[in-house]
Design an enzyme around this catalytic site. Structure first.
Site, short mmCIF file in Angstrom:
data_model
loop_
_atom_site.label_atom_id
_atom_site.label_comp_id
_atom_site.label_asym_id
_atom_site.label_seq_id
_atom_site.Cartn_x
_atom_site.Cartn_y
_atom_site.Cartn_z
N LEU A 74 0.83 -1.18 -0.03
CA LEU A 74 0.07 0.03 0.02
C LEU A 74 0.83 1.36 0.06
O LEU A 74 0.47 2.30 -0.74
CB LEU A 74 -0.88 -0.02 1.27
N TYR A 173 -8.75 3.92 14.13
CA TYR A 173 -8.97 2.78 12.98
C TYR A 173 -10.35 3.35 12.58
O TYR A 173 -10.12 3.59 10.99
CB TYR A 173 -8.91 1.52 13.58
N LYS A 177 -10.73 4.66 8.33
CA LYS A 177 -11.50 4.08 7.37
C LYS A 177 -12.27 5.34 6.94
O LYS A 177 -12.72 5.30 5.61
CB LYS A 177 -12.59 3.11 7.96
N PRO A 201 -19.21 -3.05 6.02
CA PRO A 201 -19.38 -4.32 6.99
C PRO A 201 -19.18 -3.73 8.27
O PRO A 201 -18.62 -2.81 8.75
CB PRO A 201 -18.26 -5.13 6.72
#
Ligand code: NDP
Length: 356
Positions: A74, A173, A177, A201
């Protein structure tokens, strides 16, 4: 029939790219695509680390040339070009996922999530075959703390909502996102060749294709079964969803020409104790799962040892949570397994694989 000019038909003969094939969710996406007869190109960090990719090597043994593995990171510009060349559909799942033990949130979470998304999407911009990108985001990009529910109609989160309360220091976190998904939409808007469909999700559970234990989802189940929470769990609600349904959601999002926008992908919201109860009901006393909740004052005291900050405790314990999964059903035609089946299958897989 009127032809919607935004419709993207993906040629099923062309290879599908899945980033992060070593991961828990991506493994199922790769497996299902191969079983559906598709050609798959998947990226991993290193071909040498066979402990992380044994399940992919096993799939390759079975599906031969229909599966190709590529190294990509990444954080390395241009790293994904080779894998993406010649593909119409790119499913981007790779992103660091952990909530406990974060030492440098910027380096460990934000940069790889954000830089990685830019990196993959810039490859898509360069490679003219790409028509659609499916991004694995999260409900963490929809909302931060459960207390945020009090700010939305019917205390129910939908795809209209964005997480506005997470930051580098609080729920990093979730912040990673949120930033990554926002960036993806920004990059997508600047061109018209490829469209973007996002899967959001909730907490993913269910059997693994691999024997890895280091992912957050698998670790949670293992801790639950090993009795780490036997003295009690915080009174917190969470959304849960089966990993196989999440994988199917990505594939439907990829191949359904009309698929559009974000999709909360979540089967049921339950208190953590409700999750433990399902294990108890189906496995009796085999596992020392919690049978009660911890008083909030105690969570303030001991939570930090388990990675629960005071801010987390304050904003999540005893707070409501509702996630609407309606759009995932209507737009993708997704159906959900019951959490009971997910849990039984997950525990059974861990038992059979000797992971407990
Ligand atoms: P895993 O930890 O199993 O998978 C994460 C994947 O990202 C791995 O393949 C990992 O590679 C890869 N990755 C991490 N950092 C890098 C990097 N620098 N370069 C290349 N690859 C990297 O987690 P999940 O399968 O659970 O998560 C997959 C996606 O789903 C993530 O985007 C996550 O945010 C999202 N998600 C997960 C949920 C869950 O409950 N599991 C819920 C909602 C969203 P390696 O194997 O080498 O470490």
């Amino acid at each position: 029939m009127s032809l919607n000019h935004n419709m993207k038909s993906i040629n099923a003969e062309m290879p599908v790219v899945v980033t992060g094939g070593s991961g828990y969710i991506a493994s199922w996406i790769v497996k299902y695509l191969l079983e559906d007869g598709k050609k798959v190109k998947t990226t991993i960090r290193s071909l040498k680390d066979t402990s992380k990719i044994q399940h992919l090597l096993d799939l390759k043994e079975k599906f031969k040339d229909n599966l190709t593995l590529f190294e990509a990171d990444l954080m390395l510009d241009g790293s994904f070009d080779k894998a993406i060349e010649g593909a119409e559909l790119v499913i981007h799942t790779a992103s660091p996922f952990f909530v406990a033990g974060v030492k440098d949130a910027k380096k460990q979470l934000i940069e790889p999530a954000l830089q990685g998304t830019r990196n993959v999407l810039e490859s898509c911009n360069r490679i003219s075959t790409v028509k659609r990108v499916v991004l694995t985001s999260s409900v963490a990009a929809i909302h931060g703390d459960n207390i945020d529910s009090l700010l939305v109609p019917n205390q129910t989160f939908t795809e209209d909502h964005w997480n506005t309360t997470s930051s580098l220091t609080h729920q990093p976190y979730a912040y990673s996102k949120t930033l990554a998904e926002k960036e993806a939409w920004e990059i997508q808007k600047k061109q018209s060749r490829w469209d973007l469909v996002v899967i959001n999700p909730s907490f993913v559970m269910g059997p693994s294709v691999s024997k890895r234990l280091d992912g957050t989802s698998v670790e949670f189940m293992r801790n639950m079964l090993k009795g780490i929470f036997r003295t009690g769990v915080p009174d917190t609600k969470m959304g849960f969803v089966d990993v196989r349904d999440v994988a199917r959601a990505h594939i439907l999002a990829g191949f359904n020409p009309n698929a559009k926008g974000r999709h909360i992908t979540s089967s049921e919201v339950l208190p953590m104790l409700g999750f433990a109860k399902i294990i108890k009901e189906n496995f009796g006393n085999k596992y020392s799962v919690p049978t009660g909740t911890l008083p909030k004052a105690l969570v303030y005291l001991i939570g930090p040892f388990f990675g629960l900050s005071w801010g987390y405790t304050k904003n999540n314990i005893g707070q409501p949570l509702n996630l609407s999964n309606e759009y995932s059903k209507t737009d993708l035609g997704l159906t959900y397994r019951s959490l009971k089946d997910t849990i039984i299958d997950h525990v059974s897989q861990m038992e059979t694989a000797g992971l407990l």
